[in-house]
Design a protein around this motif. Structure first.
Motif, mmCIF file in Angstrom:
data_model
loop_
_atom_site.group_PDB
_atom_site.id
_atom_site.type_symbol
_atom_site.label_atom_id
_atom_site.label_comp_id
_atom_site.label_asym_id
_atom_site.label_seq_id
_atom_site.Cartn_x
_atom_site.Cartn_y
_atom_site.Cartn_z
ATOM 1 N N ASP A 71 0.823 -1.211 0.000
ATOM 2 C CA ASP A 71 0.000 0.000 0.000
ATOM 3 C C ASP A 71 0.858 1.262 0.000
ATOM 4 O O ASP A 71 0.459 2.301 -0.547
ATOM 5 N N ALA A 72 2.031 1.181 0.619
ATOM 6 C CA ALA A 72 2.901 2.354 0.746
ATOM 7 C C ALA A 72 3.608 2.711 -0.560
ATOM 8 O O ALA A 72 4.162 3.813 -0.676
ATOM 9 N N ILE A 73 3.597 1.803 -1.530
ATOM 10 C CA ILE A 73 4.285 2.063 -2.804
ATOM 11 C C ILE A 73 3.820 3.375 -3.428
ATOM 12 O O ILE A 73 4.634 4.210 -3.848
ATOM 13 N N TYR A 74 2.515 3.564 -3.492
ATOM 14 C CA TYR A 74 1.938 4.650 -4.284
ATOM 15 C C TYR A 74 2.192 6.041 -3.687
ATOM 16 O O TYR A 74 2.692 6.931 -4.404
ATOM 17 N N PRO A 75 1.893 6.262 -2.395
ATOM 18 C CA PRO A 75 2.212 7.590 -1.851
ATOM 19 C C PRO A 75 3.709 7.871 -1.829
ATOM 20 O O PRO A 75 4.133 9.004 -2.081
ATOM 21 N N ASP A 76 4.524 6.852 -1.558
ATOM 22 C CA ASP A 76 5.975 7.044 -1.550
ATOM 23 C C ASP A 76 6.483 7.427 -2.939
ATOM 24 O O ASP A 76 7.310 8.342 -3.088
#
Length: 226
Positions: A159-164
């Motif tokens: 899930d953290a891929i996109y905002p990062d």
């Protein structure tokens, strides 16, 4: 007599000015300023319109919604059902032509369903975003979430891929492509994953403000095509 000469001289100058202006317009490349902004929906089955008529797929419904809000746009369906981020990266160059001004990147759901390594998904998405930006294509990254049955550690990392990535690459982010869609027969197909036509309408409604930001950012650096 001299007054008539002056009158005709002024009239002749006005005619000459008008003809010059017309000649300048005629000499401009056709469609130099009038071309619509071209947005490509570059993703998987969620944006391709899996088992839906073309007119009910996400790209078509998004184009209709944007035009209703006064935007001169064309939304291309450059999505392929079943695509992983690896497959998307492999077809990127030939899927998006020179006419594309902006892209909505919606990929990763199939990576998560298959439990593919998070680092692979991130690397592929990063490469896609960078390649698009190198081509002068403005990007809106549409986030995805991993199924919770993949385990908390995997889901959190995925899930953290996109905002990062949106922060590191300075691109627009729509946090979750399926945001606000209730799991019901009216909005989700029997497979429990793909949106119905009503579900697509909810996706369009949710993402519309982000796409308008995409249009605004794309228009800032957009040059006329001659």
């Amino acid at each position: 007599m001299r007054q008539f000469d002056t009158f005709f001289a002024r009239a002749a100058r006005r005619v000459a000015t008008a003809l010059f202006a017309l000649a300048c317009v005629a000499g401009m490349p056709q469609g130099a300023q009038a071309d619509p902004l071209v947005i490509a929906a570059f993703g998987d089955s969620l944006s391709a319109g899996y088992r839906l008529p073309p007119e009910d797929a996400f790209p078509a419904r998004l184009e209709t919604a944007l035009k209703a809000r006064g935007h001169d746009v064309k939304v291309l369906n450059a999505s392929v059902s079943g695509d992983t981020t690896t497959a998307g990266l492999a077809r990127l160059d030939w899927s998006l032509g020179e006419e594309v001004d902006a892209a909505i990147v919606e990929l990763g759901a199939n990576d998560a369903l298959r439990g593919l390594p998070v680092d692979t998904t991130r690397d592929n998405l990063e490469a896609i975003v960078r390649r698009l930006r190198e081509r002068g294509i403005t990007v809106l990254l549409a986030g995805m979430k991993a199924p919770r049955n993949m385990g908390e550690e995997y889901a959190d990392a995925f899930d953290a891929i996109y905002p990062d990535l949106a922060r590191s690459e300075d691109v627009l982010l729509y946090p979750y492509f399926l945001e606000g869609i209730p799991v019901s027969p009216e909005t989700v197909m029997a497979d429990g994953m793909h949106p119905t036509a009503a579900g697509v309408e909810l996706i369009v409604e949710g993402i519309l403000p982000s796409v308008e930001k995409l249009i605004s950012r794309s228009g800032e650096d957009r040059a006329p095509r001659g």
